[in-house]
Design an enzyme around this catalytic site. Structure first.
Site: not given
Ligand SMILES: *Cc1c(COP(=O)(O)O)cnc(C)c1O
Length: 392
Positions: A181, A209, A240
């Site tokens: 990240s 992610h 996310k």
């Protein structure tokens, strides 16, 4: 409070402030989106993981409202007692189809998914082998497991093999983030899988992610590398790209059956709420129907990263829409971020200890909701401030 037994709290807070590690939290007065409102002002948002705009997507909001009318809001209990609803099972089935896994299990967050899966798979006498940059929830899940922990240098396959050679006894569990990240680089999963197969280790990837970002239509890192059936455990989050809240564990039917029996956050913490579950289900359906938003996200990322390089700034080792704009020292990055906000751009500076000293950066989170003119506006400000601070 005269006996001083709580004095350590004030002292610790003071220390955090002196070290520049005290978190100042900004409050949003609007929903998440390309622009958000802070202290009455609209600012361009580069801080959220809302990669596809699903956090306030019309179809997803509608799905959550409809589900509330049918099921209410709360799950009422932990899932093994009376908290599993048809909507949880629908989401698990459609997620498994989407990800190309045999089965999935939905939990309350990605953090909880790691706390459920890791201690179920490794215990005292086993070894967890972890990339040095893995997420805090992997570190905490590993601590709870009481297994031995060994850390290999970031994405370093020789380092990983060395640890595997030095670990002859017990079960071995290799864990890595899929997309990292802070830098936006991708784990070399095919090599990790090969080493795991060679040394009889289990593989575990946390794709927080990667979901909604990499792979066909955002199917994640296993799909990106076409490793279906060769990664033992996939953990993901709905917070996310999917824009909501919740977590998932994906793998074989037997693995899921086992975690249902053994995973403590599953057994002792109540189910994901109805609106979260319904909203996530709708997000998965949108991705299953079209890759339009994922394409837009990548198009925006390429455009912005090219623009930043043309200005003379460096985007580090990113391979994804996560865009670190490398600044150098933490105080410079903090100053850059402060100047950006004055120019109506909300972008966080990140320094030590989250990243090594001298590698402080502005982390720009690109979204499919940004327009080209939003990105042009930002590039112009990065150039202006970069010159002011004599970085370009
Ligand atoms: C964000 C993140 C999590 C936590 O997910 P939540 O659903 O927000 O709890 C876990 N692992 C990784 C790698 C993450 O980036």
């Amino acid at each position: 409070m005269t006996d001083g037994k709580m004095d350590f709290i004030g002292q610790e807070l003071q220390k955090l402030k002196e070290e520049g590690l005290y978190k100042e939290i900004k409050t949003l007065e609007s929903s998440q989106g390309a622009w958000v409102q802070i202290k009455g002002e609209k600012v361009l948002n580069f801080c959220s993981n809302n990669y596809l705009g699903f956090a306030a997507h019309d179809r997803i909001k509608e799905a959550a409202k409809k589900a509330i009318d049918r099921y209410g809001v709360g799950p009422g209990a932990v899932r093994p007692i009376a908290g599993t609803m048809t909507i949880h099972e629908e989401l698990e089935k459609e997620l498994a189809e989407f990800k190309g896994a045999e089965a999935t299990l939905v939990l309350q967050s990605g953090f909880c998914a790691n706390l459920a899966a890791i201690p179920a798979l490794a215990e005292k006498g086993d070894t967890i082998i972890s990339d040095e940059l893995n997420h805090a929830s992997i570190i905490d899940g590993s601590r709870l497991s009481r297994a031995n922990k060994k850390v290999y240098p970031h994405n370093d396959m020789e380092g990983l093999e060395k640890v595997l050679q030095e670990t002859p006894e017990g079960k071995k569990l290799i864990i890595t983030d899929g997309v990292f990240s802070m830098d936006g680089d991708i784990a070399p999963l095919p090599e990790i899988v090969e080493l795991a197969e060679k040394y009889g280790a289990m593989t575990f990837v946390d794709d927080a992610h990667g979901e909604g970002v990499v792979g066909r239509s955002g199917r994640g890192i296993v799909d990106h590398f076409d490793l279906h059936g060769r990664v033992d455990v996939e953990v993901g989050t709905f917070s996310k790209a999917l824009g909501v809240m919740g977590g998932v564990i994906a793998g074989s039917r037997e693995l899921i059956e086992y975690i249902i029996q053994k995973g403590r956050p599953f057994t002792f913490s109540s189910a994901l709420t109805v609106p979260d579950t319904a909203a996530t289900l709708e997000a998965v359906r949108i991705l299953s129907e079209s890759d339009e938003l994922v394409e837009k996200l990548w198009d925006n990322a390429r455009y912005f990263q090219k623009g930043i390089k043309e200005i003379g700034l460096d985007t580090g080792v990113t391979e994804t829409p996560i865009t670190p704009v490398m600044i150098g020292e933490a105080h410079q990055a903090a100053e850059f971020s402060k100047r950006l906000l004055e120019e109506k751009i909300f972008a966080q500076s990140i320094g030590f200890p989250l990243v090594p000293r001298g590698k402080a950066r502005i982390r720009v989170m690109i979204s499919a909701t940004h327009s080209k003119s939003d990105l042009d506006f930002a590039l112009e400000k990065f150039k202006k401030i970069g010159r002011e601070l004599k970085l370009v």
